[in-house]
Design an enzyme around this catalytic site. Structure first.
Site, PDB file in Angstrom:
ATOM      1  N   ASP A 123       0.789  -1.254   0.000  1.00 63.76           N
ATOM      2  CA  ASP A 123       0.000   0.000   0.000  1.00 63.76           C
ATOM      3  C   ASP A 123       0.817   1.300   0.000  1.00 63.76           C
ATOM      4  O   ASP A 123       0.506   2.229   0.760  1.00 63.76           O
ATOM      5  CB  ASP A 123      -0.961   0.025   1.204  1.00 63.76           C
TER       6      ASP A 123
ATOM      7  N   LYS B 127      -7.034  -5.087  -2.839  1.00 68.34           N
ATOM      8  CA  LYS B 127      -7.805  -5.593  -1.691  1.00 68.34           C
ATOM      9  C   LYS B 127      -8.733  -4.509  -1.179  1.00 68.34           C
ATOM     10  O   LYS B 127      -8.509  -3.319  -1.399  1.00 68.34           O
ATOM     11  CB  LYS B 127      -6.855  -6.060  -0.589  1.00 68.34           C
TER      12      LYS B 127
ATOM     13  N   CYS C   3      -1.898  -2.687   7.741  1.00 70.09           N
ATOM     14  CA  CYS C   3      -1.813  -3.616   6.616  1.00 70.09           C
ATOM     15  C   CYS C   3      -0.522  -4.434   6.605  1.00 70.09           C
ATOM     16  O   CYS C   3      -0.535  -5.610   6.259  1.00 70.09           O
ATOM     17  CB  CYS C   3      -2.030  -2.872   5.308  1.00 70.09           C
TER      18      CYS C   3
HETATM   19  C1  VGL Z   1      -4.703   0.634   5.748  1.00 69.40           C
HETATM   20  C2  VGL Z   1      -6.341   1.422   7.148  1.00 69.40           C
HETATM   21  C3  VGL Z   1      -7.282   1.288   6.154  1.00 69.40           C
HETATM   22  C4  VGL Z   1      -3.262   0.291   5.555  1.00 69.40           C
HETATM   23  C5  VGL Z   1      -5.638   0.481   4.741  1.00 69.40           C
HETATM   24  O1  VGL Z   1      -2.805   0.211   4.389  1.00 69.40           O
HETATM   25  O2  VGL Z   1      -2.560   0.086   6.585  1.00 69.40           O
HETATM   26  N1  VGL Z   1      -5.066   1.095   6.949  1.00 69.40           N
HETATM   27  N2  VGL Z   1      -6.926   0.825   4.955  1.00 69.40           N
END
Ligand code: VGL
Ligand code: ZN
Length: 199
Positions: A10, A108, A153
């Site tokens: 991410d 995701k 994540c």
């Molecule tokens: C994430 C919160 C919501 C992350 C993704 O990538 O850590 N955290 N969506």
């Protein structure tokens, strides 16, 4: 070249300063992540990829604010600001991230009613993303992880990976955390206890 498969979690605009769910210094990991990308022969990226009305967004719950928690079918769900909406700039990878060598991009969180922190399972802990099967078919059993956010994540991906029988290293200098109510210390402890190697 390292035989480990590198999983870059991410590294997207919304998790970097100026983004909708900015992680402090989130952009500062990019040079180190690029260095890891250039020294691994197998690179996989994950991309948080939510529909506009995703159920993890506080905006979808009347009277609720970001970072509050609600009870849903699969347990407790933290509510977030709208982030990483499919097709938006916020959902794009950081412009400096070297995405070219990636063999796979796994998205995701695209189901409206369920969030997904882990690269392996959605937050119900039963719906797989397909990543474990991909890695097994490719014969990739040693994983190294970097990216955002350390305590969400990255941590949930690392915990699911060890539970699935992979060996996992997290390169901490190539991660940054959100750290909500002690979540950083808690998740580092849980990773260590589960046998994740923290580098
Ligand atoms: C994430 C919160 C919501 C992350 C993704 O990538 O850590 N955290 N969506
Ligand atoms: Zn998300």
């Amino acid at each position: 070249m390292s035989e480990h498969a590198l999983i870059v979690i991410d590294v997207q605009n919304d998790f970097c300063p100026g983004g909708a769910l900015a992680v402090d210094e989130g952009d500062e990991i990019v040079p180190l992540v690029n260095e890891l990308i250039s020294t691994h022969s197998h690179v996989i990226l994950t991309q948080d990829w939510h529909p506009r009305d995703h159920s993890s967004f506080a905006s979808q719950h009347e009277g609720r604010a970001p970072f509050e928690e609600i009870e849903v079918e699969y347990g407790i769900q933290k509510l977030w600001p709208d982030h990483c909406v499919q097709g938006t700039r916020g959902a794009e990878f950081h412009a400096e991230l070297n995405v070219t060598p990636a063999e796979l991009i796994i998205r995701k969180g695209f189901r409206q009613a369920i969030d997904s922190y882990s690269a392996f399972f959605e937050n119900d802990h039963t719906t797989p993303t397909g990543l474990a099967g991909y890695l097994r078919e490719r014969g990739l059993s040693k994983l190294r992880m970097a990216g955002l956010a350390t305590d969400f994540c990255v941590a949930y991906s690392a915990l699911d990976a060890v539970a699935q029988g992979f060996s996992v290293e997290v390169v901490l200098p190539a991660t940054r955390g959100i750290d909500l109510m002690g979540s950083m210390a808690e998740m580092l402890g849980r990773m260590r206890e589960a046998g994740v190697i923290l580098r």
